[in-house]
Design a protein around this motif. Structure first.
Motif, PDB file in Angstrom:
ATOM      1  N   GLY A  94      55.578 -40.279  37.851  1.00 57.73           N
ATOM      2  CA  GLY A  94      55.748 -40.626  39.255  1.00 57.73           C
ATOM      3  C   GLY A  94      54.932 -41.823  39.685  1.00 57.73           C
ATOM      4  N   GLN A  95      53.800 -42.102  38.986  1.00 56.41           N
ATOM      5  CA  GLN A  95      52.959 -43.233  39.383  1.00 56.41           C
ATOM      6  C   GLN A  95      53.606 -44.571  39.080  1.00 56.41           C
ATOM      7  N   PHE A  96      54.683 -44.578  38.262  1.00 51.13           N
ATOM      8  CA  PHE A  96      55.350 -45.826  37.917  1.00 51.13           C
ATOM      9  C   PHE A  96      56.565 -46.097  38.795  1.00 51.13           C
ATOM     10  N   LYS A  97      56.839 -45.243  39.759  1.00 56.10           N
ATOM     11  CA  LYS A  97      57.883 -45.532  40.725  1.00 56.10           C
ATOM     12  C   LYS A  97      57.444 -46.689  41.606  1.00 56.10           C
ATOM     13  N   SER A  98      58.413 -47.421  42.138  1.00 53.17           N
ATOM     14  CA  SER A  98      58.113 -48.679  42.823  1.00 53.17           C
ATOM     15  C   SER A  98      57.110 -48.488  43.967  1.00 53.17           C
ATOM     16  N   ARG A  99      57.345 -47.502  44.812  1.00 58.14           N
ATOM     17  CA  ARG A  99      56.460 -47.310  45.971  1.00 58.14           C
ATOM     18  C   ARG A  99      55.068 -46.902  45.527  1.00 58.14           C
ATOM     19  N   SER A 100      54.973 -45.938  44.613  1.00 57.41           N
ATOM     20  CA  SER A 100      53.665 -45.492  44.138  1.00 57.41           C
ATOM     21  C   SER A 100      52.940 -46.603  43.395  1.00 57.41           C
ATOM     22  N   LEU A 101      53.674 -47.404  42.637  1.00 57.51           N
ATOM     23  CA  LEU A 101      53.061 -48.489  41.881  1.00 57.51           C
ATOM     24  C   LEU A 101      52.497 -49.553  42.807  1.00 57.51           C
ATOM     25  N   VAL A 102      53.241 -49.883  43.855  1.00 62.19           N
ATOM     26  CA  VAL A 102      52.755 -50.887  44.814  1.00 62.19           C
ATOM     27  C   VAL A 102      51.529 -50.368  45.551  1.00 62.19           C
ATOM     28  N   LEU A 103      51.579 -49.109  46.004  1.00 62.35           N
ATOM     29  CA  LEU A 103      50.455 -48.551  46.744  1.00 62.35           C
ATOM     30  C   LEU A 103      49.200 -48.467  45.877  1.00 62.35           C
ATOM     31  N   SER A 104      49.344 -48.021  44.636  1.00 67.14           N
ATOM     32  CA  SER A 104      48.177 -47.916  43.761  1.00 67.14           C
ATOM     33  C   SER A 104      47.610 -49.289  43.433  1.00 67.14           C
ATOM     34  N   THR A 105      48.479 -50.286  43.234  1.00 73.28           N
ATOM     35  CA  THR A 105      47.994 -51.638  42.948  1.00 73.28           C
ATOM     36  C   THR A 105      47.241 -52.213  44.128  1.00 73.28           C
ATOM     37  N   VAL A 106      47.789 -52.042  45.334  1.00 76.51           N
ATOM     38  CA  VAL A 106      47.112 -52.544  46.540  1.00 76.51           C
ATOM     39  C   VAL A 106      45.778 -51.821  46.733  1.00 76.51           C
ATOM     40  N   ARG A 107      45.762 -50.529  46.502  1.00 85.41           N
ATOM     41  CA  ARG A 107      44.534 -49.749  46.685  1.00 85.41           C
ATOM     42  C   ARG A 107      43.446 -50.184  45.698  1.00 85.41           C
ATOM     43  N   VAL A 108      43.807 -50.291  44.416  1.00 87.25           N
ATOM     44  CA  VAL A 108      42.815 -50.682  43.406  1.00 87.25           C
ATOM     45  C   VAL A 108      42.336 -52.108  43.654  1.00 87.25           C
ATOM     46  N   THR A 109      43.240 -52.996  44.028  1.00 78.26           N
ATOM     47  CA  THR A 109      42.853 -54.385  44.308  1.00 78.26           C
ATOM     48  C   THR A 109      41.909 -54.460  45.492  1.00 78.26           C
ATOM     49  N   ALA A 110      42.226 -53.727  46.562  1.00 83.01           N
ATOM     50  CA  ALA A 110      41.366 -53.747  47.749  1.00 83.01           C
ATOM     51  C   ALA A 110      39.976 -53.188  47.449  1.00 83.01           C
ATOM     52  N   ILE A 111      39.912 -52.113  46.670  1.00 80.18           N
ATOM     53  CA  ILE A 111      38.617 -51.521  46.337  1.00 80.18           C
ATOM     54  C   ILE A 111      37.773 -52.483  45.519  1.00 80.18           C
ATOM     55  N   ASN A 112      38.368 -53.122  44.512  1.00 78.34           N
ATOM     56  CA  ASN A 112      37.610 -54.038  43.665  1.00 78.34           C
ATOM     57  C   ASN A 112      37.208 -55.304  44.409  1.00 78.34           C
ATOM     58  N   PHE A 113      38.079 -55.807  45.286  1.00 81.60           N
ATOM     59  CA  PHE A 113      37.728 -56.990  46.060  1.00 81.60           C
ATOM     60  C   PHE A 113      36.582 -56.692  47.027  1.00 81.60           C
ATOM     61  N   SER A 114      36.660 -55.554  47.707  1.00 80.80           N
ATOM     62  CA  SER A 114      35.587 -55.196  48.646  1.00 80.80           C
ATOM     63  C   SER A 114      34.273 -54.933  47.912  1.00 80.80           C
ATOM     64  N   THR A 115      34.352 -54.310  46.724  1.00 79.64           N
ATOM     65  CA  THR A 115      33.132 -54.076  45.944  1.00 79.64           C
ATOM     66  C   THR A 115      32.503 -55.384  45.492  1.00 79.64           C
ATOM     67  N   THR A 116      33.337 -56.318  45.021  1.00 83.07           N
ATOM     68  CA  THR A 116      32.820 -57.628  44.610  1.00 83.07           C
ATOM     69  C   THR A 116      32.195 -58.362  45.781  1.00 83.07           C
ATOM     70  N   LEU A 117      32.833 -58.289  46.931  1.00 84.98           N
ATOM     71  CA  LEU A 117      32.314 -58.978  48.120  1.00 84.98           C
ATOM     72  C   LEU A 117      30.984 -58.379  48.570  1.00 84.98           C
ATOM     73  N   SER A 118      30.900 -57.048  48.609  1.00 79.89           N
ATOM     74  CA  SER A 118      29.657 -56.411  49.048  1.00 79.89           C
ATOM     75  C   SER A 118      28.520 -56.668  48.059  1.00 79.89           C
ATOM     76  N   ASN A 119      28.822 -56.652  46.759  1.00 79.66           N
ATOM     77  CA  ASN A 119      27.787 -56.951  45.765  1.00 79.66           C
ATOM     78  C   ASN A 119      27.300 -58.392  45.872  1.00 79.66           C
ATOM     79  N   PHE A 120      28.228 -59.308  46.170  1.00 79.48           N
ATOM     80  CA  PHE A 120      27.830 -60.711  46.326  1.00 79.48           C
ATOM     81  C   PHE A 120      26.874 -60.891  47.489  1.00 79.48           C
TER      82      PHE A 120
END
Length: 402
Positions: A94-120
């Motif tokens: 189910g995680q490879f369905k289009s909607r789930s895949l987009v949501l998980s990608t956006v979520r992981v990207t947002a978490i890593n970007f915010s973590t990188t920004l806060s660490n900087f």
């Protein structure tokens, strides 16, 4: 309509299915309810059942002798919140369905970007404080300090932005690895441990045998109990908090007061916290176990790469010494080198065991604290509050232990 799922029960996603012959045994406890439609008992009775990928109700009679009065019938009964057991269980891919895949990608990207920004920003503040102390002590002038701060900012920002795509890629790979491992653990539990999957349509009962580790005693779970356990392991805390909150508010006999499961009067928020902590504890077992498995694999792989690289460097250095005529050593020196290698292997194994135990302890604490955070978040804001409470609890333990 002959019955209902309780007064003011939440709306259901329904499917209609007919039972031939007399109606099956209805639920008598408070944990289940079914609704019967039909004009009389001789006509086929129609049951309203919730649906899901795995919890599709099995309707019908035993194929051996459907007209026999002794033929048994079975079906999954609705819970008090109008939900079929295992309704929240996800499909294997189910995680490879289009909607789930987009949501998980956006979520992981947002978490890593915010973590990188806060660490900087955190590292930038520490660097500026260090340089400021050098200015106060007279080691640097204010102009030199400004130049150093600007140089640090440009260098570190470029390094971190360049590494961000690779970091996001590894995070996505780790996320999908954990999710696939979760589905694998769910499959093992459902098929081989609890035995709630893969039953033929004519089966009338199923049981799961769980053997105790220290003796020959075994515990036999009925099919209904096995389904209940599997349902707890695959609950969606987001949906569970919404359903439980609505159910408790419908059961209030006074503003903010309900009767708890043990029969005493308590506040709605306290009962919601209690129920959601139990729900999150069960629902987080498989996700945290899958994440721990992935982290243990990464840890062992990292130690293996480090050990092999160190071994190659030592072998290369020894070969170079032999080429330069410096490799002639007596037997005593060779024995000392062998003893040193044995000590190095023992130290390597001990360090690996220590880090593995530390990681296991950290994830166990995160499992408990994240579940408590989800329970508190459910009281504040059912749904998203549960999700953020889980994340905050996990992050707090990670900051304290890691």
């Amino acid at each position: 309509m002959g019955g209902s799922c309780g007064e003011r029960s939440p709306p259901l996603k329904i499917v209609l299915g007919a039972f031939n012959g007399s109606s099956p045994q209805s639920a008598k406890d408070d944990d289940a309810a079914t609704t019967v439609l039909g004009e009389n008992q001789s006509s086929p009775a129609t049951y309203i059942l919730g649906t899901s990928y795995f919890a599709t109700p099995r309707l019908g009679t035993s194929p051996s002798n459907s007209s026999s009065s002794s033929s048994r019938r079975f079906a999954l009964r609705l819970n008090k919140d109008g939900r079929v057991p295992m309704e929240d269980r996800k499909s294997p891919f189910g995680q490879f369905k289009s909607r789930s895949l987009v949501l998980s990608t956006v979520r992981v990207t947002a978490i890593n970007f915010s973590t990188t920004l806060s660490n900087f920003f955190s590292d930038q503040l520490n660097s500026e404080q260090r340089i400021e102390s050098m200015v106060d002590s007279g080691e640097l002038t204010p102009r030199e300090a400004d130049e150093m701060n600007e140089e640090w900012e440009n260098r570190e920002w470029q390094l971190r932005t360049d590494a961000l795509p690779k970091k996001i890629g590894w995070a996505l790979l780790r996320f999908h690895a954990c999710t696939a491992l979760m589905r694998f653990y769910e499959f093992i539990m459902a098929r081989y441990v609890l035995r709630v999957d893969g039953l033929e349509g004519g089966s009338t009962a199923a049981s799961a045998t769980i053997h105790s580790g220290g003796n020959n005693n075994s515990s036999i779970l009925s099919h209904e109990q096995a389904v209940t356990v599997m349902d707890k392991l695959t609950r969606d805390p987001f949906q569970a908090s919404l359903r439980t909150s609505q159910l408790l508010h419908n059961q209030e006999h006074a503003p903010g007061k309900v009767i708890s499961s043990d029969g005493t009067e308590t506040s709605t928020s306290r009962e919601l916290t209690k129920r959601m902590f139990s729900t999150c504890i069960w629902a987080n077992i498989i996700p945290f176990l899958a994440e721990l498995t992935v982290q243990q694999g990464v840890l062992i792989y990292g130690y293996g790469v480090y050990y092999n690289a160190k071994k190659k460097r030592r072998k290369s250095r020894k070969t170079k010494e032999e080429r330069n005529g410096e490799g002639k050593e007596d037997q005593c020196d060779e024995e000392d080198e062998k003893d040193e290698d044995d000590v190095s292997k023992s130290a390597y194994a001990l360090a690996l065991m220590f880090q593995s135990s530390r990681l296991t302890f950290s994830r166990s604490m995160s499992w408990i604290v994240a579940s408590a955070g989800g329970a508190v978040g459910s009281v504040i804001y059912p749904g998203w509050g549960t999700v953020f409470g889980n994340q905050i609890g996990d992050a707090v333990v990670g900051a304290l232990v890691d």
